[in-house]
Design a protein around this motif. Structure first.
Motif, PDB file in Angstrom:
ATOM      1  N   ALA A 116       0.833  -1.207   0.000  1.00 35.65           N
ATOM      2  CA  ALA A 116       0.000   0.000   0.000  1.00 35.65           C
ATOM      3  C   ALA A 116       0.867   1.256   0.000  1.00 35.65           C
ATOM      4  O   ALA A 116       0.566   2.246  -0.686  1.00 35.65           O
ATOM      5  CB  ALA A 116      -0.921  -0.013   1.219  1.00 35.65           C
ATOM      6  N   ARG A 117       1.960   1.221   0.749  1.00 40.58           N
ATOM      7  CA  ARG A 117       2.879   2.362   0.797  1.00 40.58           C
ATOM      8  C   ARG A 117       3.525   2.594  -0.566  1.00 40.58           C
ATOM      9  O   ARG A 117       3.683   3.726  -1.020  1.00 40.58           O
ATOM     10  CB  ARG A 117       3.929   2.089   1.877  1.00 40.58           C
ATOM     11  CG  ARG A 117       4.697   3.313   2.327  1.00 40.58           C
ATOM     12  CD  ARG A 117       5.570   2.980   3.522  1.00 40.58           C
ATOM     13  NE  ARG A 117       4.772   2.667   4.705  1.00 40.58           N
ATOM     14  CZ  ARG A 117       4.690   1.466   5.261  1.00 40.58           C
ATOM     15  NH1 ARG A 117       5.366   0.454   4.765  1.00 40.58           N
ATOM     16  NH2 ARG A 117       3.942   1.271   6.319  1.00 40.58           N
ATOM     17  N   MET A 118       3.875   1.499  -1.227  1.00 40.66           N
ATOM     18  CA  MET A 118       4.491   1.605  -2.545  1.00 40.66           C
ATOM     19  C   MET A 118       3.488   2.140  -3.572  1.00 40.66           C
ATOM     20  O   MET A 118       3.841   2.981  -4.421  1.00 40.66           O
ATOM     21  CB  MET A 118       5.001   0.229  -2.977  1.00 40.66           C
ATOM     22  CG  MET A 118       5.794   0.238  -4.267  1.00 40.66           C
ATOM     23  SD  MET A 118       7.310   1.218  -4.142  1.00 40.66           S
ATOM     24  CE  MET A 118       8.225   0.219  -2.948  1.00 40.66           C
ATOM     25  N   ARG A 119       2.269   1.676  -3.490  1.00 37.63           N
ATOM     26  CA  ARG A 119       1.238   2.139  -4.428  1.00 37.63           C
ATOM     27  C   ARG A 119       1.005   3.635  -4.280  1.00 37.63           C
ATOM     28  O   ARG A 119       0.917   4.375  -5.265  1.00 37.63           O
ATOM     29  CB  ARG A 119      -0.060   1.376  -4.159  1.00 37.63           C
ATOM     30  CG  ARG A 119      -1.226   1.733  -5.076  1.00 37.63           C
ATOM     31  CD  ARG A 119      -2.415   0.812  -4.763  1.00 37.63           C
ATOM     32  NE  ARG A 119      -3.524   1.078  -5.637  1.00 37.63           N
ATOM     33  CZ  ARG A 119      -4.485   1.969  -5.383  1.00 37.63           C
ATOM     34  NH1 ARG A 119      -4.437   2.676  -4.263  1.00 37.63           N
ATOM     35  NH2 ARG A 119      -5.471   2.145  -6.222  1.00 37.63           N
ATOM     36  N   LYS A 120       0.938   4.108  -3.045  1.00 38.94           N
ATOM     37  CA  LYS A 120       0.747   5.546  -2.800  1.00 38.94           C
ATOM     38  C   LYS A 120       1.937   6.343  -3.339  1.00 38.94           C
ATOM     39  O   LYS A 120       1.765   7.418  -3.926  1.00 38.94           O
ATOM     40  CB  LYS A 120       0.581   5.794  -1.299  1.00 38.94           C
ATOM     41  CG  LYS A 120       0.323   7.260  -0.935  1.00 38.94           C
ATOM     42  CD  LYS A 120       0.129   7.417   0.562  1.00 38.94           C
ATOM     43  CE  LYS A 120      -0.256   8.847   0.901  1.00 38.94           C
ATOM     44  NZ  LYS A 120       0.736   9.840   0.447  1.00 38.94           N
ATOM     45  N   TRP A 121       3.121   5.826  -3.144  1.00 40.82           N
ATOM     46  CA  TRP A 121       4.327   6.504  -3.634  1.00 40.82           C
ATOM     47  C   TRP A 121       4.327   6.617  -5.159  1.00 40.82           C
ATOM     48  O   TRP A 121       4.674   7.655  -5.712  1.00 40.82           O
ATOM     49  CB  TRP A 121       5.556   5.734  -3.157  1.00 40.82           C
ATOM     50  CG  TRP A 121       6.868   6.311  -3.592  1.00 40.82           C
ATOM     51  CD1 TRP A 121       7.485   7.428  -3.109  1.00 40.82           C
ATOM     52  CD2 TRP A 121       7.727   5.788  -4.611  1.00 40.82           C
ATOM     53  NE1 TRP A 121       8.686   7.632  -3.755  1.00 40.82           N
ATOM     54  CE2 TRP A 121       8.863   6.644  -4.685  1.00 40.82           C
ATOM     55  CE3 TRP A 121       7.674   4.678  -5.453  1.00 40.82           C
ATOM     56  CZ2 TRP A 121       9.913   6.411  -5.564  1.00 40.82           C
ATOM     57  CZ3 TRP A 121       8.714   4.449  -6.336  1.00 40.82           C
ATOM     58  CH2 TRP A 121       9.823   5.305  -6.393  1.00 40.82           C
ATOM     59  N   LEU A 122       3.884   5.565  -5.835  1.00 45.79           N
ATOM     60  CA  LEU A 122       3.850   5.579  -7.294  1.00 45.79           C
ATOM     61  C   LEU A 122       2.806   6.554  -7.829  1.00 45.79           C
ATOM     62  O   LEU A 122       3.018   7.224  -8.834  1.00 45.79           O
ATOM     63  CB  LEU A 122       3.559   4.172  -7.831  1.00 45.79           C
ATOM     64  CG  LEU A 122       4.658   3.128  -7.645  1.00 45.79           C
ATOM     65  CD1 LEU A 122       4.163   1.754  -8.083  1.00 45.79           C
ATOM     66  CD2 LEU A 122       5.914   3.514  -8.415  1.00 45.79           C
ATOM     67  N   VAL A 123       1.683   6.646  -7.125  1.00 50.17           N
ATOM     68  CA  VAL A 123       0.582   7.490  -7.607  1.00 50.17           C
ATOM     69  C   VAL A 123       0.783   8.955  -7.221  1.00 50.17           C
ATOM     70  O   VAL A 123       0.640   9.865  -8.058  1.00 50.17           O
ATOM     71  CB  VAL A 123      -0.770   6.984  -7.061  1.00 50.17           C
ATOM     72  CG1 VAL A 123      -1.892   7.958  -7.407  1.00 50.17           C
ATOM     73  CG2 VAL A 123      -1.077   5.604  -7.605  1.00 50.17           C
TER      74      VAL A 123
END
Length: 366
Positions: free
Chosen positions: A341-348
């Motif tokens: 979830a942290r990675m997804r937020k960082w990408l978006v």
């Protein structure tokens, strides 16, 4: 003379009569003091005898209590149960910790010792952390198990039986499939991928032509054909810590397995019902993200043993981009999910330059 003698006698009698009560009182006071000391001594004796005799057992201790009553200090003793000593259990060291990977910092403060994120559209590495280190991969092993089963083109309707050979005697993990339970190969594959059912994965490997040794050999051969040079398999379940791979290798495995619709479907189903030997059992996904509507997951597999920590591999779409994620050796039951979830937020949210560049790449390819 007589009067004088009588006067002296009378005085002596008077003095004797006056001294007698005082003397008696003195005698009585003197007698009472030893009595008080004796009483105090007798009151203290049971306590001293209890301590001297060592009548306290291993789970008792004597507590000394001092109180003041009417200005007098009183001491009493009471037996109480001693709290049992709790042994200090040292934290479990994973293979990654022992290799010092936990000392590697990263800008997202991930709880995974290893991470790799790739844009599958152009093979661009978006995030990387210790991705070339081979570590135990636990039940992520089952993704290769599924790939070998599917490519062997065995009869998926064939009924397989769980035997004593499928019982986990290494980690002593539990299973809802009892010895003697029967399921089709298709159902075994389904719950092995979706719920990480160990006995199902073991039965799949055991019922391969040539048995489990031939199945493990096929797993390693497939790994080499995919260029997974840091990978080694010794069983079909992942219970052994000798099943190892690097994040870079696992990204290749994810892409290869994604080519098969049956693996995509079975690994991402949130729940599934089976009837081993006629008894209905509902299995749920080992990855809660498969039920999260904010995620578009095309393939996933989780894993955990003490040596590996918590592991997660996924093929997902973020803002329309095909993304491969690999997280290994994460600390905490849901830490690998939190890292995703942290990675997804960082990408978006935090990588607009990446988003723009990837959209341009897709436009050029179109």
């Amino acid at each position: 003379m007589i009067k004088s003698a009588l006067a002296v006698l009378t005085s002596l009698l008077f003095i004797h009569a006056g001294l007698a009560p005082a003397a008696a009182q003195t005698v009585n006071n003197t007698a009472k003091k030893p009595v008080k000391k004796a009483v105090a001594k007798r009151a203290a004796q049971p306590v001293s005898r209890t301590v001297a005799k060592g009548s306290l057992n291993n789970r008792e201790k004597l507590v000394r209590k001092v109180t003041v009553v009417k200005g007098k200090r009183q001491v009493s003793y009471q037996r109480v149960s001693a709290a049992p000593s709790v042994p200090v259990v040292p934290p479990v060291m994973t293979a990654g910790d022992m290799a010092g990977l936990n000392l590697t910092p990263d800008p997202l403060a991930l709880r995974s010792n290893v991470a790799l994120v790739i844009d599958q559209a152009n093979s661009q590495v978006l995030f990387e952390k210790n991705s070339g280190v081979a570590l135990p991969i636990a039940s992520v092993t089952k993704l290769m198990t599924a790939l070998v089963v599917v490519e062997a083109r065995q009869n998926m309707e064939e009924v397989l039986t769980v035997t004593d050979d499928d019982v986990d005697r290494e980690k002593h993990s539990s299973s809802r499939l009892r010895v003697g339970a029967t399921l089709s190969r298709d159902d075994m594959l389904h719950i092995a991928l979706m719920s990480s059912e160990n006995r199902a994965a073991s039965a799949l490997g055991r019922n391969y032509p040539g048995g489990l040794p031939a199945f493990v050999a096929a797993m390693n051969a497939k790994a080499r054909s995919l260029g997974m040079m840091d990978t080694r398999y010794v069983d079909s379940t992942g219970l052994s810590s000798q099943n190892v791979a690097s994040a870079r290798d696992l990204a290749k495995l994810v892409v290869a397995a994604y080519n098969y619709p049956i693996i995509r479907q079975y690994s991402t189903d949130p729940k599934y019902m089976v009837e081993p030997s006629g008894h209905a059992l509902q299995y749920n996904s080992s990855n809660r993200l498969t039920s999260n509507k904010e995620w578009d997951i095309g393939l996933q597999k989780t894993g955990f043993i003490n040596e590996a920590g918590h592991c997660l591999v996924m093929y997902t779409r973020i803002e329309g981009r095909p993304i491969v994620m690999v997280f290994l050796d994460s600390k905490g039951r849901l830490s690998h999910v939190g890292d995703a979830a942290r990675m997804r937020k960082w990408l978006v949210d935090d990588q607009p330059s990446n988003l723009t560049r990837m959209k341009m790449v897709r436009a050029d390819e179109g």
